[in-house]
Design a protein around this motif. Structure first.
Motif, short mmCIF file in Angstrom:
data_model
loop_
_atom_site.label_atom_id
_atom_site.label_comp_id
_atom_site.label_asym_id
_atom_site.label_seq_id
_atom_site.Cartn_x
_atom_site.Cartn_y
_atom_site.Cartn_z
N SER A 24 8.70 38.60 2.54
CA SER A 24 8.51 37.21 2.12
C SER A 24 9.83 36.45 2.15
O SER A 24 9.87 35.27 2.56
CB SER A 24 7.92 37.17 0.71
OG SER A 24 6.63 37.75 0.68
N ARG A 25 10.90 37.10 1.73
CA ARG A 25 12.22 36.45 1.83
C ARG A 25 12.50 36.02 3.26
O ARG A 25 12.94 34.89 3.52
CB ARG A 25 13.30 37.43 1.35
CG ARG A 25 14.72 36.91 1.54
CD ARG A 25 15.76 37.98 1.22
NE ARG A 25 17.09 37.53 1.59
CZ ARG A 25 18.19 38.29 1.53
NH1 ARG A 25 18.08 39.56 1.09
NH2 ARG A 25 19.35 37.82 1.90
N LEU A 26 12.24 36.93 4.18
CA LEU A 26 12.47 36.62 5.59
C LEU A 26 11.56 35.49 6.06
O LEU A 26 11.97 34.62 6.84
CB LEU A 26 12.26 37.87 6.43
CG LEU A 26 12.67 37.81 7.88
CD1 LEU A 26 14.18 37.62 8.02
CD2 LEU A 26 12.23 39.08 8.61
N GLY A 27 10.31 35.49 5.58
CA GLY A 27 9.37 34.45 5.96
C GLY A 27 9.84 33.06 5.56
O GLY A 27 9.70 32.10 6.33
N PHE A 28 10.41 32.93 4.36
CA PHE A 28 10.94 31.64 3.94
C PHE A 28 12.19 31.26 4.72
O PHE A 28 12.37 30.11 5.08
CB PHE A 28 11.21 31.64 2.43
CG PHE A 28 9.97 31.54 1.60
CD1 PHE A 28 9.28 30.33 1.50
CD2 PHE A 28 9.47 32.64 0.91
CE1 PHE A 28 8.13 30.23 0.73
CE2 PHE A 28 8.32 32.54 0.15
CZ PHE A 28 7.64 31.33 0.07
N GLU A 29 13.04 32.23 4.99
CA GLU A 29 14.25 31.93 5.76
C GLU A 29 13.92 31.47 7.16
O GLU A 29 14.58 30.57 7.71
CB GLU A 29 15.14 33.18 5.82
CG GLU A 29 15.80 33.54 4.50
CD GLU A 29 16.60 34.83 4.59
OE1 GLU A 29 17.37 35.09 3.65
OE2 GLU A 29 16.45 35.57 5.59
N ARG A 30 12.89 32.05 7.77
CA ARG A 30 12.55 31.76 9.16
C ARG A 30 11.52 30.64 9.30
O ARG A 30 11.03 30.38 10.39
CB ARG A 30 12.03 33.03 9.82
CG ARG A 30 13.04 34.18 9.85
CD ARG A 30 13.75 34.21 11.16
NE ARG A 30 14.74 35.29 11.24
CZ ARG A 30 15.00 35.97 12.36
NH1 ARG A 30 14.35 35.68 13.46
NH2 ARG A 30 15.94 36.90 12.37
N ASP A 31 11.16 29.99 8.19
CA ASP A 31 10.18 28.89 8.20
C ASP A 31 8.80 29.36 8.66
O ASP A 31 8.05 28.61 9.28
CB ASP A 31 10.65 27.72 9.06
CG ASP A 31 9.81 26.46 8.83
OD1 ASP A 31 9.33 26.28 7.69
OD2 ASP A 31 9.64 25.67 9.78
N ASN A 32 8.45 30.59 8.34
CA ASN A 32 7.07 31.05 8.55
C ASN A 32 6.18 30.66 7.39
O ASN A 32 4.96 30.59 7.54
CB ASN A 32 7.04 32.56 8.74
CG ASN A 32 7.70 32.99 10.03
OD1 ASN A 32 7.59 32.30 11.05
ND2 ASN A 32 8.40 34.11 10.01
#
Length: 408
Positions: A376-384
């Protein structure tokens, strides 16, 4: 075919992390600081029925795949790998290659995989879905979330602010947007462990009521309200938002509930909140959203292990439904970078308490949390995915909003 070759087929020719398999085969760069270790043929059997992220997640949760290094770093390195883009012919070829392994080593999905019973978004099914995720262990949540016990996106006043400072800043931002003043009545739907309720009561003299479908949350929050001496102003009830009091409130906060409502129920949801507000009253809706249309289904791992029945919509759809329910939209902002920072803090907390967490909830559930928070952290960083706060007001009968010309 060696295991590393098969993994290369799934992850792509340029495997971005080191892969070490139980048959001695390897793939990916030797210099990589992080690695996937395929420990057993059962992990490969998972890929026959679930060739993408779900199969890999099942294997990790079950301990059939191990990660050397930080899970977030592995996911970040693999973020551009098209796990979901295997063509039909490629999936068929993979299944044929792994068929002998599957016949010998197939396993049912892990017990933690869950689909609640009943009609979608009925009160009964919603209560089961919420209990699955939230009624785990208050002690476990204390370790992960920290003293604030706030399980929603924080707002970081500075990049080096602590998680607790950022959660307090989030609650104060909501209070400012709602223009809370002493003597007002606040309804907080989906209140979690009561953070917003207690902040409104302690810092603004507001009479605040929170409702949650989680019995564990309600019990913890009510005990904490008593401990802080806020019982005269604050209260948390174990209650469905649809059964919340229908009297007129001065303000309503919905922080992290809309994701559980379901697209078809959004009109009735916002209409019910509109009816509970006095003329001039404000609603602050804070929730995770999809960044664009057409929307995608919730990731299968998240849907089955973390948030059963969760649905995310684009912010434009939420604004339209709020508007159709009668609200005038006065302000909107995207806080997705703040949620990435929040999740990084929760990940650190979990790692610091890893042994205690495993002892409390079991290794499988602890692995679910480690994986889902890092992803989820990565999802927010990558605008997913994004996190939006939308502020609406119920106008009075002369169309007055009660807002200053500029600022809050």
């Amino acid at each position: 075919m060696q295991v590393a070759e098969i993994i290369s087929d799934v992850l792509g020719e340029d495997v971005p992390v080191r892969v070490v398999a139980y048959d001695g085969s390897k793939a990916g760069p030797d210099r990589s600081d992080v690695a996937l270790r395929i420990l057993t043929p059962r992990a490969m059997a998972r890929l026959v029925t679930a060739p993408g992220t779900l199969g890999l997640a099942r294997a990790y949760v079950s301990g059939e795949i191990e990660v050397d290094g930080d899970v977030y770093e592995v996911l970040d390195a693999m973020a551009d790998v098209a796990l979901h883009d295997l063509s039909g012919s490629e999936r068929l070829r993979l299944a044929r290659t792994l068929l002998p392994v599957w016949l010998r080593h197939r396993q049912p999905p892990p017990d933690l995989e869950y689909r609640p019973p009943g009609r979608l978004h009925s009160k009964f099914r919603d209560s089961k879905a919420i209990a699955h995720h939230y009624d785990v262990s208050n002690r476990f949540y204390e370790w992960v979330l920290g003293p604030s016990m706030a399980y929603t996106c924080a707002v970081f006043p500075t990049a080096d602010a602590t998680l607790e400072e950022a959660q307090a800043a989030k609650h104060e931002l909501v209070a400012q947007k709602l223009a809370l003043e002493p003597g007002m009545r606040l309804l907080d739907v989906g209140c979690g462990w009561g953070g917003m309720v207690m902040h409104a009561a302690a810092e603004h003299g507001v009479k605040a009521l929170g409702v949650t479908l989680s019995r564990n949350q309600a019990d913890w929050a009510q005990a904490e309200i008593e401990r802080r001496g806020l019982a005269g102003l604050a209260e948390v009830r174990h209650l469905d938002y649809r059964d919340a009091p229908e009297s007129e409130f001065d303000a309503i906060s919905s922080i992290g509930l809309t994701e559980h409502i379901g697209k078809d129920n959004l009109p009735s949801y916002f209409a019910s909140l509109y009816e509970r507000l006095r003329p001039g009253g404000r609603l602050l809706n804070h929730c995770i959203t999809q960044p664009r249309t057409p929307t995608r289904k919730l990731d299968a791992f998240i849907a089955r292990y973390v948030f059963p029945d969760g649905q995310l919509e684009p912010v434009g759809h939420l604004v339209s439904v709020m508007n159709d329910a009668g609200f005038e939209i006065r302000h909107e902002e995207n806080l997705r970078e703040h949620y990435a920072l929040t999740l990084a803090g929760w990940c650190r907390n979990l790692e610091e308490h890893w042994e205690e967490a495993v002892a409390e909830v079991g290794i499988g559930r602890a692995r679910v949390w480690r994986l889902y928070m890092a992803a989820s952290r990565l999802g927010f960083e990558r605008d997913n995915i994004q996190l939006h706060q939308v502020l609406g007001v119920r106008l009075d009968d002369r169309g007055r909003a009660g807002f200053p010309l500029r600022g809050w």
